[in-house]
Design a protein around this motif. Structure first.
Motif, short mmCIF file in Angstrom:
data_model
loop_
_atom_site.label_atom_id
_atom_site.label_comp_id
_atom_site.label_asym_id
_atom_site.label_seq_id
_atom_site.Cartn_x
_atom_site.Cartn_y
_atom_site.Cartn_z
N GLY A 148 12.50 3.45 -5.78
CA GLY A 148 12.47 2.80 -4.46
C GLY A 148 11.29 1.85 -4.35
N LEU B 81 11.62 -0.14 4.06
CA LEU B 81 12.23 0.64 5.14
C LEU B 81 13.47 1.36 4.62
CD1 LEU B 81 12.17 -1.77 8.22
CD2 LEU B 81 10.71 0.21 7.81
N ARG B 82 13.46 2.67 4.74
CA ARG B 82 14.60 3.46 4.25
C ARG B 82 15.54 3.89 5.37
NH1 ARG B 82 10.78 7.57 1.13
NH2 ARG B 82 9.52 6.83 2.86
N GLU C 160 6.58 2.86 10.76
CA GLU C 160 6.08 1.57 10.27
C GLU C 160 5.80 0.59 11.41
OE1 GLU C 160 5.18 0.90 7.25
OE2 GLU C 160 5.96 2.70 6.28
N PRO D 23 0.82 -1.21 0.00
CA PRO D 23 0.00 0.00 0.00
C PRO D 23 0.86 1.26 0.00
CG PRO D 23 0.17 -0.84 2.24
CD PRO D 23 1.08 -1.68 1.37
N GLY D 24 0.34 2.32 -0.59
CA GLY D 24 1.07 3.59 -0.58
C GLY D 24 0.34 4.65 -1.37
N THR E 82 8.30 5.58 -7.49
CA THR E 82 9.73 5.86 -7.64
C THR E 82 10.50 4.54 -7.85
OG1 THR E 82 10.29 5.56 -5.32
CG2 THR E 82 9.52 7.77 -5.99
N LEU F 257 19.19 3.71 -3.10
CA LEU F 257 17.81 4.16 -3.34
C LEU F 257 17.16 4.74 -2.09
CD1 LEU F 257 16.39 1.23 -5.56
CD2 LEU F 257 17.38 3.41 -6.28
N THR G 163 15.52 -0.98 1.89
CA THR G 163 15.86 -0.35 0.62
C THR G 163 17.22 -0.83 0.12
OG1 THR G 163 14.86 1.62 1.52
CG2 THR G 163 16.09 1.89 -0.49
N ARG H 57 6.05 -3.62 2.99
CA ARG H 57 6.47 -2.21 3.13
C ARG H 57 7.98 -2.13 3.02
NH1 ARG H 57 2.88 1.99 2.88
NH2 ARG H 57 3.87 3.17 4.56
N ILE I 132 15.64 8.28 -2.01
CA ILE I 132 14.54 8.63 -2.92
C ILE I 132 13.21 8.59 -2.19
CG2 ILE I 132 13.33 8.00 -5.04
CD1 ILE I 132 15.84 6.70 -6.06
N ILE J 126 11.30 -2.42 -4.16
CA ILE J 126 10.67 -3.22 -3.11
C ILE J 126 9.71 -4.25 -3.72
CG2 ILE J 126 9.10 -3.14 -1.10
CD1 ILE J 126 11.86 -2.03 -0.47
N PHE K 245 2.14 6.53 -3.81
CA PHE K 245 2.76 6.46 -5.14
C PHE K 245 2.54 7.75 -5.93
CE2 PHE K 245 1.44 2.21 -3.72
CZ PHE K 245 2.69 1.64 -3.60
P1 ADP Z 1 2.86 6.41 2.11
O1 ADP Z 1 1.97 7.57 1.78
O2 ADP Z 1 2.15 5.24 2.68
O3 ADP Z 1 4.13 6.76 2.85
P2 ADP Z 1 4.56 5.99 -0.15
O4 ADP Z 1 4.08 5.85 -1.56
O5 ADP Z 1 5.38 7.19 0.17
O6 ADP Z 1 3.25 5.91 0.68
O7 ADP Z 1 5.38 4.71 0.31
C1 ADP Z 1 4.87 3.41 0.21
C2 ADP Z 1 5.89 2.40 0.72
O8 ADP Z 1 7.06 2.47 -0.08
C3 ADP Z 1 6.37 2.62 2.14
O9 ADP Z 1 6.58 1.36 2.74
C4 ADP Z 1 7.68 3.30 1.98
O10 ADP Z 1 8.54 3.07 3.08
C5 ADP Z 1 8.19 2.62 0.75
N1 ADP Z 1 9.19 3.42 0.07
C6 ADP Z 1 9.07 4.67 -0.40
N2 ADP Z 1 10.22 5.09 -0.97
C7 ADP Z 1 11.10 4.06 -0.84
C8 ADP Z 1 12.47 3.86 -1.20
N3 ADP Z 1 13.20 4.83 -1.78
N4 ADP Z 1 13.03 2.68 -0.91
C9 ADP Z 1 12.31 1.71 -0.32
N5 ADP Z 1 11.04 1.84 0.06
C10 ADP Z 1 10.43 2.99 -0.20
#
Ligand code: ADP
Length: 152
Positions: free
Chosen positions: A16, A89-90, A98, A7-8, A14, A123, A119, A87, A126, A20, A10
């Motif tokens: 990143g 983790l950066r 989280e 979920p996110g 990216t 990346l 990550t 999910r 990002i 994942i 987006f």
């Molecule tokens: P949210 O609004 O839930 O934060 P995001 O679209 O920003 O939605 O992120 C969705 C998921 O992607 C989260 O688990 C976030 O940690 C992960 N994520 C975002 N950017 C990166 C990255 N550069 N590398 C790894 N995971 C990422």
């Protein structure tokens, strides 16, 4: 069948996110990339645009489904028969946030496990919000996003 929801927001997807999802593929039979609709959030890109970019990014991968949902992620997972949330983790800030979300989700649904992937190096800096900043100010955002994401 092992189904995971990723979920996110987006806004936009990216490299990143792509990393994942790609690395999650061997762990699950199906990954649903699910764009959460939050009425209180202001997005840069429309839901349709965000979904289209995600679909194009994963068009060659039959194990990936792309969808949108509103309401609680745990309810969406139940409706989809998904026992896992994926999910990324950066950094420590991601971890703290989280952890709270995952522990809450597990209280709401004891069947649900959240699986975290770290990550890939290179990346972790990002984020969609930084990509949006670069875009707003006319910088080269293309190095941070999948090739499907192009803003005219
Ligand atoms: P949210 O609004 O839930 O934060 P995001 O679209 O920003 O939605 O992120 C969705 C998921 O992607 C989260 O688990 C976030 O940690 C992960 N994520 C975002 N950017 C990166 C990255 N550069 N590398 C790894 N995971 C990422």
């Amino acid at each position: 069948m092992k189904i995971a929801v990723f979920p996110g927001s987006f806004d936009p997807i990216t490299l990143g996110h792509q990393d994942i999802v790609s690395r999650g593929l061997p762990l699950f039979d199906k990954i649903i990339v699910a764009v959460g609709k939050n009425a209180n959030k202001q997005y840069m890109f429309s839901l349709d645009q965000r979904l289209e970019w995600i679909q194009q990014t994963f068009s060659d991968e039959p194990k990936i489904e792309v969808d949108a949902y509103s309401g609680l992620t745990v309810n969406y997972c139940r409706d989809k028969g998904a026992d896992f949330i994926l999910r990324g983790l950066r950094n420590p800030a991601d971890f703290e946030f989280e952890k709270a979300v995952a522990q809450t989700n597990r209280k709401l649904n004891h069947q649900l496990e959240t699986v975290f992937l770290l990550t890939s190096s290179g990346l972790s800096s990002i984020s969609s919000s930084i990509v949006r900043d670069v875009l707003r100010h006319g910088g080269d955002y293309t190095q941070f996003v999948p090739t499907a994401v192009r803003v005219p």
